[in-house]
Scaffold this active site. Sequence first.
Site, PDB file in Angstrom:
ATOM      1  N   LYS A 177      -2.923   4.913  16.824  1.00 11.87           N
ATOM      2  CA  LYS A 177      -4.039   4.343  16.061  1.00 11.87           C
ATOM      3  C   LYS A 177      -3.504   3.148  15.285  1.00 11.87           C
ATOM      4  O   LYS A 177      -2.776   3.293  14.302  1.00 11.87           O
ATOM      5  CB  LYS A 177      -4.632   5.364  15.072  1.00 11.87           C
ATOM      6  CG  LYS A 177      -5.963   4.845  14.524  1.00 11.87           C
ATOM      7  CD  LYS A 177      -6.299   5.346  13.141  1.00 11.87           C
ATOM      8  CE  LYS A 177      -5.769   4.496  12.031  1.00 11.87           C
ATOM      9  NZ  LYS A 177      -6.312   3.120  11.909  1.00 11.87           N
ATOM     10  N   SER A 231       1.080   3.139   3.246  1.00 13.85           N
ATOM     11  CA  SER A 231       1.224   3.368   1.808  1.00 13.85           C
ATOM     12  C   SER A 231       1.718   4.786   1.510  1.00 13.85           C
ATOM     13  O   SER A 231       1.485   5.714   2.292  1.00 13.85           O
ATOM     14  CB  SER A 231      -0.126   3.153   1.126  1.00 13.85           C
ATOM     15  OG  SER A 231      -1.060   4.083   1.614  1.00 13.85           O
ATOM     16  N   VAL A 234      -1.249   7.415   1.369  1.00  9.14           N
ATOM     17  CA  VAL A 234      -1.709   7.989   2.642  1.00  9.14           C
ATOM     18  C   VAL A 234      -0.586   8.819   3.272  1.00  9.14           C
ATOM     19  O   VAL A 234      -0.848   9.860   3.891  1.00  9.14           O
ATOM     20  CB  VAL A 234      -2.217   6.890   3.605  1.00  9.14           C
ATOM     21  CG1 VAL A 234      -2.597   7.487   4.948  1.00  9.14           C
ATOM     22  CG2 VAL A 234      -3.419   6.171   3.004  1.00  9.14           C
ATOM     23  N   GLU A 252       7.238   6.404   7.012  1.00 13.47           N
ATOM     24  CA  GLU A 252       7.904   5.184   6.547  1.00 13.47           C
ATOM     25  C   GLU A 252       6.947   4.538   5.563  1.00 13.47           C
ATOM     26  O   GLU A 252       5.915   4.003   5.951  1.00 13.47           O
ATOM     27  CB  GLU A 252       8.220   4.302   7.753  1.00 13.47           C
ATOM     28  CG  GLU A 252       9.418   3.436   7.503  1.00 13.47           C
ATOM     29  CD  GLU A 252       9.019   2.147   6.844  1.00 13.47           C
ATOM     30  OE1 GLU A 252       9.096   2.090   5.587  1.00 13.47           O
ATOM     31  OE2 GLU A 252       8.615   1.238   7.555  1.00 13.47           O
ATOM     32  N   CYS A 286       7.295  -3.682   3.647  1.00  7.48           N
ATOM     33  CA  CYS A 286       7.671  -2.471   2.922  1.00  7.48           C
ATOM     34  C   CYS A 286       9.030  -2.665   2.266  1.00  7.48           C
ATOM     35  O   CYS A 286       9.299  -2.112   1.222  1.00  7.48           O
ATOM     36  CB  CYS A 286       7.701  -1.282   3.863  1.00  7.48           C
ATOM     37  SG  CYS A 286       8.701  -1.557   5.317  1.00  7.48           S
ATOM     38  N   GLU A 387       4.374  -1.128  -5.852  1.00  8.36           N
ATOM     39  CA  GLU A 387       4.485  -2.036  -4.712  1.00  8.36           C
ATOM     40  C   GLU A 387       3.319  -3.026  -4.740  1.00  8.36           C
ATOM     41  O   GLU A 387       2.158  -2.617  -4.739  1.00  8.36           O
ATOM     42  CB  GLU A 387       4.442  -1.216  -3.422  1.00  8.36           C
ATOM     43  CG  GLU A 387       4.592  -2.056  -2.183  1.00  8.36           C
ATOM     44  CD  GLU A 387       4.748  -1.209  -0.922  1.00  8.36           C
ATOM     45  OE1 GLU A 387       3.920  -0.305  -0.709  1.00  8.36           O
ATOM     46  OE2 GLU A 387       5.694  -1.459  -0.165  1.00  8.36           O
TER      47      GLU A 387
HETATM   48  P1  NDP Z   1      -2.752   2.458   4.412  1.00  5.41           P
HETATM   49  O1  NDP Z   1      -1.595   3.318   4.123  1.00  5.41           O
HETATM   50  O2  NDP Z   1      -4.101   2.869   3.940  1.00  5.41           O
HETATM   51  O3  NDP Z   1      -2.901   2.252   6.013  1.00  5.41           O
HETATM   52  C1  NDP Z   1      -1.894   2.397   6.965  1.00  5.41           C
HETATM   53  C2  NDP Z   1      -2.465   3.057   8.220  1.00  5.41           C
HETATM   54  O4  NDP Z   1      -2.912   4.380   7.913  1.00  5.41           O
HETATM   55  C3  NDP Z   1      -3.690   2.352   8.812  1.00  5.41           C
HETATM   56  O5  NDP Z   1      -3.677   2.492  10.212  1.00  5.41           O
HETATM   57  C4  NDP Z   1      -4.825   3.142   8.202  1.00  5.41           C
HETATM   58  O6  NDP Z   1      -6.031   3.047   8.912  1.00  5.41           O
HETATM   59  C5  NDP Z   1      -4.273   4.550   8.278  1.00  5.41           C
HETATM   60  N1  NDP Z   1      -4.896   5.510   7.366  1.00  5.41           N
HETATM   61  C6  NDP Z   1      -5.491   5.269   6.164  1.00  5.41           C
HETATM   62  N2  NDP Z   1      -5.919   6.427   5.623  1.00  5.41           N
HETATM   63  C7  NDP Z   1      -5.595   7.432   6.491  1.00  5.41           C
HETATM   64  C8  NDP Z   1      -5.767   8.837   6.491  1.00  5.41           C
HETATM   65  N3  NDP Z   1      -6.365   9.485   5.494  1.00  5.41           N
HETATM   66  N4  NDP Z   1      -5.307   9.543   7.552  1.00  5.41           N
HETATM   67  C9  NDP Z   1      -4.708   8.928   8.579  1.00  5.41           C
HETATM   68  N5  NDP Z   1      -4.510   7.582   8.637  1.00  5.41           N
HETATM   69  C10 NDP Z   1      -4.931   6.833   7.602  1.00  5.41           C
HETATM   70  O7  NDP Z   1      -2.427   1.004   3.900  1.00  5.41           O
HETATM   71  P2  NDP Z   1      -3.482  -0.126   3.455  1.00  5.41           P
HETATM   72  O8  NDP Z   1      -3.832  -0.866   4.654  1.00  5.41           O
HETATM   73  O9  NDP Z   1      -4.637   0.431   2.678  1.00  5.41           O
HETATM   74  O10 NDP Z   1      -2.587  -0.961   2.459  1.00  5.41           O
HETATM   75  C11 NDP Z   1      -2.531  -0.583   1.078  1.00  5.41           C
HETATM   76  C12 NDP Z   1      -1.149  -0.712   0.547  1.00  5.41           C
HETATM   77  O11 NDP Z   1      -0.263   0.158   1.250  1.00  5.41           O
HETATM   78  C13 NDP Z   1      -0.508  -2.076   0.711  1.00  5.41           C
HETATM   79  O12 NDP Z   1      -0.918  -2.989  -0.241  1.00  5.41           O
HETATM   80  C14 NDP Z   1       0.939  -1.719   0.612  1.00  5.41           C
HETATM   81  O13 NDP Z   1       1.320  -1.551  -0.719  1.00  5.41           O
HETATM   82  C15 NDP Z   1       1.028  -0.388   1.321  1.00  5.41           C
HETATM   83  N6  NDP Z   1       1.424  -0.554   2.737  1.00  5.41           N
HETATM   84  C16 NDP Z   1       2.715  -0.314   3.058  1.00  5.41           C
HETATM   85  C17 NDP Z   1       3.144  -0.539   4.354  1.00  5.41           C
HETATM   86  C18 NDP Z   1       4.548  -0.311   4.749  1.00  5.41           C
HETATM   87  O14 NDP Z   1       5.030  -0.932   5.685  1.00  5.41           O
HETATM   88  N7  NDP Z   1       5.255   0.603   4.117  1.00  5.41           N
HETATM   89  C19 NDP Z   1       2.244  -1.049   5.379  1.00  5.41           C
HETATM   90  C20 NDP Z   1       0.875  -1.221   4.953  1.00  5.41           C
HETATM   91  C21 NDP Z   1       0.527  -0.990   3.667  1.00  5.41           C
HETATM   92  P3  NDP Z   1      -7.097   1.904   8.508  1.00  5.41           P
HETATM   93  O15 NDP Z   1      -6.453   0.622   8.843  1.00  5.41           O
HETATM   94  O16 NDP Z   1      -8.251   2.234   9.347  1.00  5.41           O
HETATM   95  O17 NDP Z   1      -7.353   2.077   7.043  1.00  5.41           O
END
Ligand code: NDP
Length: 490
Positions: A177, A231, A234, A252, A286, A387
Amino acid sequence: MAADSTYGLLVAGAEGPAAGGESAELLDPSTNRPIARVAVGTADDAARAMEVAQRAFEGSDWAGGDGARRARSLARLARLLDERAEEFARLETENMGKTLRESRIDVGFVVRTLEYVSGLADKLEGTTIPVPGSRLNYTVREALGVTVHIAPWNYPLLLAMRSVAPALAAGNTVVLKPASLTPLTAIRLARLAREAGIPDGVLNVVPGPGGKLGEALVRDRRCRSVSFTGSSEVGRRIAALAAERLIPAALELGGKSPVVVLPDADLDRAARGIALGIFGNAGQMCWAGSRLIVHESVRETLLAKLRAIAEATRLGPGTEEGVEMGPLVSRDQEARVLEYVRSARDDGGRLVTGGAKAGGDRLAEGNFVQPTVVDGLAPDARAAREEIFGPVLSSFAFGEVDEAVRLANATAYGLFAAVWTRDLASAHHVARRLEAGMVVVNEPPLTFPQTPFGGFKESGLGSEQGARGLEGYTRTKNVLLNVALPKKKG
Ligand code: NDP
């Protein structure tokens, strides 16, 4: 919109609409104009993809078959991607916003990851274990079954394939996904699977909302492991769902990584490396080096160098050659980053440079934020602990090395850390004391497919990449045979 602008779910080797018929518009982050439409998967689509993947696991010769066959297919996929690297890099840039130079590096990393894991696919060896008596005891490494992968938007193809590639190499079948904002390159890569010789149903891509579709995938009884990048919030939710089902979760998560600059560091090199580590990918990493911890004797000099780099950075649409920093992925992300800058100022931070939306009229439609450096924040201020995921560096000064280490370790995260020094002994000494899954010395954030990538503390669980990363997608079976010859009668 370009001609090839409709993307579906890719399940069982065929691309099609979502069960509910819904689709969503995707925007170019540099203009916020539409570039494509993508199907929005539902819980029904999740169930169908899991069933297809389960059948492919049981019925195709992927899992049970010859590892060398998987190796050939993955090497072929690497070659197909390499041949189309420019097309993939452009698509990544249009969808996510990063510069073309960055997208080219990402695509190259995916090619090398596929090559690396293809070399391991036929080397999943077990052991023989000495046991008493006339017995033979050995272990076998088996694939898990259907593995679920949930990817973020900051490195859309790279972070998806970092876990998908080893899972495939180990003989699993996959449901991926991608992030709702950035699903395009993953779908396009899955379109190449058949040509690479990967059987239909082995690699499935289902875009859709994390909360509904993502959770449905993890809850599905056929899901044998979940790999998540995103994040910490999540990540915790995924860990709880995985715990309910007693399946492994590789997480991660976020970071707030320290960059320690000792007084003897080469400051020009350090400034370039630090800038790359926080302004690269517009800070949406990240492992961004987002906390500068600098010896007080070189603080002003280093901040002046960083300011000069920040103010000379060319911002613009990632597709324009020569642009050094692209937009943030979305309006929401832009608002979030600017809100953190406001909170830093409210908490007494002094802006060394940046701190506002960038680009004036020319870039007004896009999500551009200036490269920003904040000095003088208290280490426990919100912007210093959480972050931000944008091009915002907070700077702190230290006097003694112990204080630097204390500051470096003072957040809930532990993903990455950098040390800048010319002194080898200090480098080792500080590196050993940093609570981080990865430490670099005199380098910007840098990793390779063959080296482990993973965080300590709230930055995650487990690690990806390297040979161990592939082992994480296998389980160990122990076999004990009694091989005693029948006793001769008389
Ligand atoms: P999320 O953690 O919400 O999203 C990452 C992935 O998880 C996406 O594919 C998202 O789907 C999916 N997801 C969200 N909620 C659920 C759930 N309940 N169950 C299963 N999968 C889920 O990151 P955001 O895009 O909201 O970004 C927010 C913040 O997170 C950023 O500003 C940053 O601080 C952090 N982040 C960290 C990352 C890293 O590399 N460590 C990468 C991205 C974000 P969908 O896209 O449909 O919401």
